[in-house]
Design a protein around this motif. Structure first.
Motif, mmCIF file in Angstrom:
data_model
loop_
_atom_site.group_PDB
_atom_site.id
_atom_site.type_symbol
_atom_site.label_atom_id
_atom_site.label_comp_id
_atom_site.label_asym_id
_atom_site.label_seq_id
_atom_site.Cartn_x
_atom_site.Cartn_y
_atom_site.Cartn_z
ATOM 1 N N HIS A 16 0.850 -1.186 0.000
ATOM 2 C CA HIS A 16 0.000 0.000 0.000
ATOM 3 C C HIS A 16 0.892 1.244 0.000
ATOM 4 O O HIS A 16 1.708 1.430 0.896
ATOM 5 N N VAL A 17 0.746 2.091 -1.000
ATOM 6 C CA VAL A 17 1.582 3.297 -1.083
ATOM 7 C C VAL A 17 0.704 4.519 -1.387
ATOM 8 O O VAL A 17 -0.415 4.379 -1.891
ATOM 9 N N ILE A 18 1.213 5.677 -1.072
ATOM 10 C CA ILE A 18 0.452 6.926 -1.260
ATOM 11 C C ILE A 18 1.121 7.759 -2.355
ATOM 12 O O ILE A 18 2.351 7.895 -2.374
ATOM 13 N N ASP A 19 0.306 8.303 -3.224
ATOM 14 C CA ASP A 19 0.843 9.095 -4.338
ATOM 15 C C ASP A 19 1.201 10.504 -3.830
ATOM 16 O O ASP A 19 0.310 11.308 -3.534
ATOM 17 N N PRO A 20 2.503 10.803 -3.730
ATOM 18 C CA PRO A 20 2.876 12.104 -3.145
ATOM 19 C C PRO A 20 2.518 13.289 -4.023
ATOM 20 O O PRO A 20 2.466 14.422 -3.548
ATOM 21 N N ILE A 22 -0.368 13.829 -5.600
ATOM 22 C CA ILE A 22 -1.734 14.353 -5.448
ATOM 23 C C ILE A 22 -2.206 14.430 -3.991
ATOM 24 O O ILE A 22 -3.220 15.052 -3.687
ATOM 25 N N CYS A 23 -1.435 13.813 -3.081
ATOM 26 C CA CYS A 23 -1.787 13.891 -1.653
ATOM 27 C C CYS A 23 -1.738 15.356 -1.202
ATOM 28 O O CYS A 23 -0.794 16.078 -1.523
ATOM 29 N N ILE A 24 -2.767 15.784 -0.478
ATOM 30 C CA ILE A 24 -2.779 17.176 -0.008
ATOM 31 C C ILE A 24 -2.432 17.273 1.485
ATOM 32 O O ILE A 24 -2.668 18.292 2.119
ATOM 33 N N ARG A 25 -1.873 16.195 2.018
ATOM 34 C CA ARG A 25 -1.360 16.192 3.402
ATOM 35 C C ARG A 25 -2.442 16.630 4.393
ATOM 36 O O ARG A 25 -2.226 17.499 5.252
ATOM 37 N N CYS A 26 -3.625 16.040 4.259
ATOM 38 C CA CYS A 26 -4.739 16.490 5.111
ATOM 39 C C CYS A 26 -4.823 15.686 6.408
ATOM 40 O O CYS A 26 -5.608 16.014 7.288
ATOM 41 N N ASN A 27 -4.074 14.606 6.519
ATOM 42 C CA ASN A 27 -4.000 13.776 7.726
ATOM 43 C C ASN A 27 -5.198 12.850 7.931
ATOM 44 O O ASN A 27 -5.260 12.116 8.911
ATOM 45 N N ALA A 37 -0.923 2.479 10.917
ATOM 46 C CA ALA A 37 0.035 2.080 9.867
ATOM 47 C C ALA A 37 0.510 3.273 9.046
ATOM 48 O O ALA A 37 1.449 3.142 8.278
ATOM 49 N N ILE A 38 -0.149 4.419 9.202
ATOM 50 C CA ILE A 38 0.210 5.582 8.385
ATOM 51 C C ILE A 38 0.935 6.605 9.253
ATOM 52 O O ILE A 38 0.560 6.853 10.400
ATOM 53 N N THR A 39 1.976 7.177 8.686
ATOM 54 C CA THR A 39 2.727 8.204 9.402
ATOM 55 C C THR A 39 3.161 9.263 8.383
ATOM 56 O O THR A 39 2.928 9.112 7.193
ATOM 57 N N HIS A 40 3.759 10.340 8.855
ATOM 58 C CA HIS A 40 4.175 11.390 7.926
ATOM 59 C C HIS A 40 5.354 12.171 8.489
ATOM 60 O O HIS A 40 5.626 12.123 9.697
ATOM 61 N N ASP A 41 6.036 12.889 7.604
ATOM 62 C CA ASP A 41 6.988 13.910 8.040
ATOM 63 C C ASP A 41 6.607 15.193 7.307
ATOM 64 O O ASP A 41 5.503 15.286 6.770
ATOM 65 N N ASP A 42 7.504 16.188 7.258
ATOM 66 C CA ASP A 42 7.159 17.437 6.589
ATOM 67 C C ASP A 42 6.968 17.242 5.085
ATOM 68 O O ASP A 42 6.408 18.096 4.404
ATOM 69 N N ASN A 43 7.469 16.099 4.570
ATOM 70 C CA ASN A 43 7.435 15.875 3.138
ATOM 71 C C ASN A 43 6.226 15.048 2.695
ATOM 72 O O ASN A 43 5.419 15.497 1.890
ATOM 73 N N ASN A 44 6.100 13.841 3.242
ATOM 74 C CA ASN A 44 5.123 12.889 2.704
ATOM 75 C C ASN A 44 4.317 12.160 3.766
ATOM 76 O O ASN A 44 4.769 12.010 4.909
ATOM 77 N N TYR A 45 3.159 11.661 3.340
ATOM 78 C CA TYR A 45 2.399 10.682 4.105
ATOM 79 C C TYR A 45 2.740 9.308 3.554
ATOM 80 O O TYR A 45 2.769 9.130 2.324
ATOM 81 N N LEU A 81 9.898 2.887 5.028
ATOM 82 C CA LEU A 81 9.329 4.204 5.349
ATOM 83 C C LEU A 81 10.258 5.313 4.863
ATOM 84 O O LEU A 81 9.815 6.310 4.290
ATOM 85 N N ASP A 82 11.568 5.131 5.088
ATOM 86 C CA ASP A 82 12.522 6.167 4.674
ATOM 87 C C ASP A 82 12.468 6.397 3.169
ATOM 88 O O ASP A 82 12.505 7.540 2.712
ATOM 89 N N GLU A 83 12.391 5.305 2.405
ATOM 90 C CA GLU A 83 12.306 5.463 0.945
ATOM 91 C C GLU A 83 11.055 6.268 0.576
ATOM 92 O O GLU A 83 11.109 7.207 -0.201
ATOM 93 N N GLN A 84 9.921 5.877 1.160
ATOM 94 C CA GLN A 84 8.660 6.544 0.814
ATOM 95 C C GLN A 84 8.670 8.027 1.219
ATOM 96 O O GLN A 84 8.119 8.869 0.519
#
Ligand SMILES: Cc1cc2nc3c(=O)[nH]c(=O)nc-3n(C[C@H](O)[C@H](O)[C@H](O)COP(=O)(O)OP(=O)(O)OC[C@H]3O[C@@H](n4cnc5c(N)ncnc54)[C@H](O)[C@@H]3O)c2cc1C
Ligand code: SF4
Ligand code: SF4
Length: 428
Positions: A16-20, A22-27, A37-45, A81-84
């Motif tokens: 399962h991966v997230i498309d960076p 189109i993701c609008i980082r809405c949480n 299972a989902i986490t984020h940093d300043d860059n991606n979910y 996670l680091d790659e994503q």
């Protein structure tokens, strides 16, 4: 990635991966995932392949569809996670060995697409939020503009920008919330109450990339801020502190609050297909909000106000529970006072008004338990919660308390409300 055996390491699974892009980082996905299972940093979910069990709970609530991406992978080659977190776009599906692909087909045949052994523990309150709209909701348009749409952005002209909170004692910028009206000209931007748009601030982030869009709820009714015009309003609070209280100037909120009439703005969206209002006669709406969470409530109230002359909603109730620290922080406080009680019943909860005891939205709700109780079990009553993330648990606890105090089974009632699109949470 850790794997326990050669068998496990060569197993094929759907990652399962997230498309960076189109993701609008809405949480929303992170808040929805029942097992974290989902986490984020300043860059991606990103999704942790070791945890995700492909339960699909996060798929429907995602406003962009960026969550619904899968890559067939060997488990020991799964994206870490680091790659994503470093991705700027989704990698293409890789060709995997034939033997592994066969194993994949077998696994998929048995329904094993993820880490089925991960325990499912419901933790998030957002898990209670409906992912379906009320049955009588109007059909929304979504994502007419975005990185993967035919047109990446719509341009809108600022035709109004007005402060809707009083200046507080701490300084003119404190509690600075603006009502901004955007005109789309001849660009199609059909919007419903409860939907949102994304605004892209000009310039670049620390890594030299264009800023990600920030999401803002529509504050106007479906036929425009000014009826019959292709315009809409948003309610934006100037972010001057991060969630930990450290001084920061939020990129998009400061940009929007400082916009001048005549400026043009890049917009993506619309977003949202479930936080929508019911439109059948006799449908009741309970609105619970703090701060800029009042935006969708203003939109719904305004639409009902415009519809009032038709008599269609003569038997419908509108109930508003509105929380803030003080009156100076309440957006639209003045206009709210002028709404007729025949249209709306308002309960304010102020937590830091001098010479008054602290009162939060959940306190106001508990005081109004007698009014809320019949609505919780009324199939024509729809509940909307919007605002600060911190309010969510207290609001749900108040609803639970009202049920249990009256011998009603909250787990059953909340599940029924979720299934019928009668309980909507949007917090940020
Ligand atoms: C579904 C949805 C609807 C939303 N609707 C609205 C709306 O109607 N009106 C509105 O004003 N905002 C709304 N938001 C929040 C909005 O999208 C932005 O997150 C907010 O304006 C901050 O963006 P920024 O670019 O100014 O800050 P950023 O530059 O993104 O962030 C600066 C720092 O502040 C932190 N931060 C971000 N937002 C906040 C916050 N609200 N409080 C404290 N710290 C924060 C960040 O973590 C970061 O550390 C909504 C968000 C979502 C997900
Ligand atoms: S599919 Fe389920 S487990 Fe996986 S990230 Fe989404 S909600 Fe979490
Ligand atoms: S847009 Fe979708 S994938 Fe991105 S943070 Fe929101 S819910 Fe998650």
């Amino acid at each position: 990635m850790t794997t326990s055996s050669p068998e496990a390491s060569s197993a094929v699974f759907e990652q399962h991966v997230i498309d960076p892009e189109i993701c609008i980082r809405c949480n929303t996905c992170e808040a929805t995932c029942p097992i974290g299972a989902i986490t984020h940093d300043d860059n991606n979910y990103v999704v942790d392949a070791d945890k995700c069990n492909a339960c699909m709970a996060c798929i429907a609530p995602c406003p962009t569809g960026s969550i619904d991406n899968w890559r067939t992978m060997l488990r020991d080659k799964a994206y870490s996670l680091d790659e994503q977190l470093g991705w700027e776009e989704l990698p293409e599906q890789q060709v995997i060995e034939a033997a592994a692909a066969q194993a994949c087909a077998a696994a998929n045949g048995s329904g094993d697409t993820g880490n089925a052994s991960a325990p499912v523990v419901h933790t998030g309150t957002m898990a209670m939020s409906a992912t379906v709209p009320p049955w009588s909701a109007a059909t929304p348009y979504t994502q007419l503009f975005g990185p993967k749409a035919a047109q990446p952005v719509a341009m809108a002209k600022v035709v109004g920008n007005q402060r809707v909170t009083e200046a507080a004692a701490h300084g003119a910028e404190d509690n600075d919330t603006h009502h901004v009206v955007l005109d789309f000209g001849d660009t199609p931007m059909p919007l419903l109450e409860g939907q949102s748009i994304g605004i892209i601030a000009p310039g670049a982030d620390g890594k030299g990339r264009p800023h990600q869009p920030r999401q803002y709820s529509i504050a106007s009714a479906r036929n425009g801020e000014r009826p019959g015009y292709n315009n809409a309003s948003i309610t934006v609070k100037r972010v001057l502190q991060d969630h930990n209280g450290n001084a920061v100037r939020g990129v998009a909120s400061n940009y929007v609050c400082d916009l001048q009439v005549g400026d043009t703005v890049q917009v993506v969206g619309p977003f949202g297909a479930s936080f929508l209002m019911p439109n059948h006669p006799g449908s009741h709406i309970v609105m619970i909000c703090t701060g800029t969470g009042s935006a969708p409530m203003r939109a719904m109230t305004e639409w009902r106000r415009r519809e009032a002359k038709t008599g269609k909603f003569a038997d419908s109730q509108l109930l508003l529970f509105f929380g803030a620290r003080s009156k100076t922080e309440l957006p639209y406080f003045g206009p709210l006072q002028k709404l007729p009680t025949s249209l709306i019943t308002t309960h304010l909860a102020l937590s830091r008004e001098s010479n008054q005891p602290k009162r939060y939205v959940q306190d106001a709700m508990l005081e109004q338990a007698a009014a809320l109780l019949p609505l919780l079990t009324n199939p024509n009553a729809y509940f909307y919660v919007c605002g600060l993330k911190a309010m969510e648990a207290g609001v749900l606890h108040a609803l639970e308390h009202i049920c249990t105090q009256n011998g009603l089974d909250w787990p059953n009632i909340s599940a029924e409300m979720k299934a019928k699109g009668r309980l909507h949470l949007e917090t940020y």
